[in-house]
Enzyme design. Structure first.
Site, PDB file in Angstrom:
ATOM      1  N   ASN A 153       0.800  -1.241   0.000  1.00 15.09           N
ATOM      2  CA  ASN A 153       0.000   0.000   0.000  1.00 15.09           C
ATOM      3  C   ASN A 153       0.824   1.279   0.000  1.00 15.09           C
ATOM      4  OD1 ASN A 153       0.824  -0.443   2.643  1.00 15.09           O
ATOM      5  ND2 ASN A 153      -1.074   0.330   3.532  1.00 15.09           N
ATOM      6  N   GLU A 251       4.523  -4.006  12.289  1.00 17.17           N
ATOM      7  CA  GLU A 251       3.461  -2.995  12.105  1.00 17.17           C
ATOM      8  C   GLU A 251       2.318  -3.712  11.417  1.00 17.17           C
ATOM      9  OE1 GLU A 251       3.158  -0.147  13.265  1.00 17.17           O
ATOM     10  OE2 GLU A 251       5.214   0.118  13.961  1.00 17.17           O
ATOM     11  N   CYS A 285      -3.185   0.944   6.779  1.00 14.42           N
ATOM     12  CA  CYS A 285      -3.427   0.423   8.128  1.00 14.42           C
ATOM     13  C   CYS A 285      -3.949   1.535   9.025  1.00 14.42           C
ATOM     14  CB  CYS A 285      -2.218  -0.289   8.699  1.00 14.42           C
ATOM     15  SG  CYS A 285      -0.731   0.634   8.553  1.00 14.42           S
ATOM     16  N   GLU A 464       8.330   3.002  13.961  1.00 12.41           N
ATOM     17  CA  GLU A 464       9.115   3.348  12.782  1.00 12.41           C
ATOM     18  C   GLU A 464       9.173   4.864  12.720  1.00 12.41           C
ATOM     19  OE1 GLU A 464       9.284   0.383   9.912  1.00 12.41           O
ATOM     20  OE2 GLU A 464       7.104   0.349   9.791  1.00 12.41           O
TER      21      GLU A 464
HETATM   22  C1  UN1 Z   1       0.078   2.457   6.366  1.00  8.17           C
HETATM   23  O1  UN1 Z   1      -1.104   2.702   6.354  1.00  8.17           O
HETATM   24  O2  UN1 Z   1       0.477   1.302   6.187  1.00  8.17           O
HETATM   25  O3  UN1 Z   1      -0.149   7.863   8.067  1.00  8.17           O
HETATM   26  C2  UN1 Z   1       1.104   3.526   6.530  1.00  8.17           C
HETATM   27  C3  UN1 Z   1      -0.323   7.544   6.903  1.00  8.17           C
HETATM   28  C4  UN1 Z   1       0.875   7.287   6.016  1.00  8.17           C
HETATM   29  C5  UN1 Z   1       1.481   5.970   6.330  1.00  8.17           C
HETATM   30  C6  UN1 Z   1       0.490   4.862   6.445  1.00  8.17           C
HETATM   31  N1  UN1 Z   1       1.840   8.324   6.136  1.00  8.17           N
HETATM   32  O4  UN1 Z   1      -1.428   7.414   6.449  1.00  8.17           O
END
Ligand code: UN1
Length: 495
Positions: A153, A251, A285, A464
């Site tokens: 993603n 994660e 996520c 991270e």
């Molecule tokens: C993810 O959804 O796997 O905060 C990472 C965010 C992005 C990173 C998401 N900068 O939505």
């Protein structure tokens, strides 16, 4: 024309897989469009890559950290120069709109510059000793070969979050990207090689998680694993790493909620949920998958929201004007369809709820943005990660209940509250059980220079990004220097 065959990158060379097998990479917005062939590697390729990374470690770790940082800075410059081309390649292989893949590459650039500057810090401590004529201090050492396993993603941002800090700290890397996004990974590794990173320091092995990822995680000479992906896979990786005493950063899933209080700026809260729930087609996520509305505003809020959701323009992310791209693949589409079947039983579908089937969209994995009302807090829709454009709406009576609802899922990545009340804002900051809380902003949009990660089943305690990731990729070493010329016994001679 036969699609181009791509290679792995091992010990500074682009090489064919030992298996001689390849998999196809296709465009999820138009599945008949083939992008290329990438290696379906096997354990032997992992073995070679790990061997190269072990060999390169002794030299790389001795290079001064600011010099390693200068190479990562160069990689950031090259990412900047090629931003548009990489963003297009990323959109073509994973579907999200160009605006977002540009942001994804930008996150990589920002991470490169942060990492480069960290080469001039990587601070240790100097601490007073309890004894005279004695110094005590700590410094940070690299660990060894890091196995980096990343999802589709954020095909640029997530690999760079992991790879740049790992390299900056003096580790070497074997990188296994998601099989949906091999092209972006290839473009990143080309840049690292061009930036002057020595052979063996960065290695790329394409293939399936169950073969390449597994061989990497189980390899005894890979002491560090960093994984972003599903909670189920993360659990299996965790079992292996626990047994083998490996350092592991996980994660994983999220079930993030946006809470809207009755005093909120409603239009701003609608902007937030549209972006949070349907940005990246809900495949973050951090995506907003639950909307918690105060019961007094439910009808009004939902009728305005649904009208805006219906107007979202689906299409190829490369086309200007597209607001939402396809899902990543057929399996993702089927998963979303299964959840929508549940939605028919567990709530009321206000919009969407089916595959987009107009002629152009039927060629890809498009699903209409979906809003489900009347979802019960304990239902599957409200508790399981869907990873698609499906928003479950629930109502609450007061802030205490909203906090309880937010906190009762097994995940804890991101949360958001819209309110004009400072007291509620501060209570949200302290009471919402997530790694990140946004006040008057959606659940997505974490910035590269702050620690990123979640609590409960979202992660395993690491972060991270920002300054914290540098602790993950280093071991602390403590050094005591005696210059008293005699034996001084700590804890005994000092008083
Ligand atoms: C993810 O959804 O796997 O905060 C990472 C965010 C992005 C990173 C998401 N900068 O939505």
């Amino acid at each position: 024309m036969a699609p181009e065959r791509h290679k792995n990158f091992i010990d500074g060379e682009w090489v064919e897989p030992s298996t001689g097998e390849y998999f196809e990479n296709r465009n999820p917005a138009c599945w008949e469009e083939r992008i290329g062939l990438w290696p379906r590697s096997g354990p032997e390729d992992v073995e070679r890559a790990v061997g190269a990374a072990v060999g390169a470690f002794e030299r790389w770790r001795k290079m001064p950290a600011p010099a390693r940082g200068a190479m990562i800075k160069r990689a950031g410059d090259l990412l900047g120069e090629r931003k548009e081309g990489i963003a297009r390649a990323a959109t073509r292989e994973m579907g999200k709109i160009l605006l977002e893949t540009r942001g994804d590459v930008q996150e990589g650039i920002d991470t490169a510059y942060y990492a480069a500057s960290e080469g001039r810090r990587l601070f240790g401590h100097t601490v007073p000793s309890e004894l005279p004529d004695k110094w005590a201090m700590s410094y940070r050492r690299p660990i060894g070969v890091c196995g980096i396993v990343t999802p589709f993603n954020f095909p640029m941002a997530i690999p760079t979050w992991k790879i740049f800090p790992a390299l900056l700290c003096g580790n070497t890397v074997v990188f296994k990207p998601a099989a949906d996004v091999p092209h972006t990974a290839t473009l990143l590794v080309e840049i690292l090689a061009e930036a002057g990173i020595a052979p063996g320091v960065i290695n790329l092995v394409h293939g399936a998680g169950s073969e390449v990822g597994r061989a990497l995680v189980e390899h005894p000479r890979v002491p560090v694993i960093s994984f972003t992906g599903s909670t189920e896979t993360g659990r299996r990786i965790g079992e292996t790493c626990g047994r083998m005493h490996k350092r592991l950063s996980l994660e994983m899933g999220g079930k993030n909620a946006q809470i809207v209080m009755p005093d909120a700026d409603m239009e701003l809260a609608q902007d937030g949920v549209l972006w949070g729930a349907f940005g990246t087609t809900g495949q973050r996520c951090t995506a907003t998958s639950r909307l918690l509305l105060h019961q007094d505003i439910e009808d009004e809020f939902l009728s305005a929201l649904v009208e805006r959701v219906r107007r979202l323009r689906l299409g190829d992310g490369l086309e200007p004007g597209t607001q939402m791209g396809p899902l990543i693949n057929a399996a993702a589409l089927e998963k979303v369809e299964r959840y929508v079947e549940i939605a028919h039983e567990e709530g009321e579908i206000l919009c969407g709820g089916r595959r987009a089937c107009d002629a152009d969209l039927a060629r890809g994995f498009f699903f209409e943005p979906t809003v489900v009302r009347g979802v019960r807090a304990a239902s599957r829709l409200a508790t399981e990660e869907i990873f698609g454009p499906v928003l479950s709406v629930m109502t609450f009576r007061d802030f205490e209940e909203a906090v309880r609802m937010n906190n009762e899922v097994r995940y804890g990545l991101s949360s958001s509250v819209y309110t004009r009340d400072t007291r509620i804002a501060f209570r949200a900051m302290t009471e919402l059980d997530t790694g990140i809380t946004y006040i008057n902003a959606p659940t997505i949009g974490a910035e590269a220079h702050l620690p990123f990660g979640g609590v409960k089943e979202t992660g395993n305690g690491h972060r991270e990004g920002g300054w914290e990731v540098y602790s993950f990729y280093t071991e602390t070493k403590v050094v005591y220097v005696e210059y008293s010329g005699r034996l001084q016994r700590a804890q005994i001679d000092n008083y």
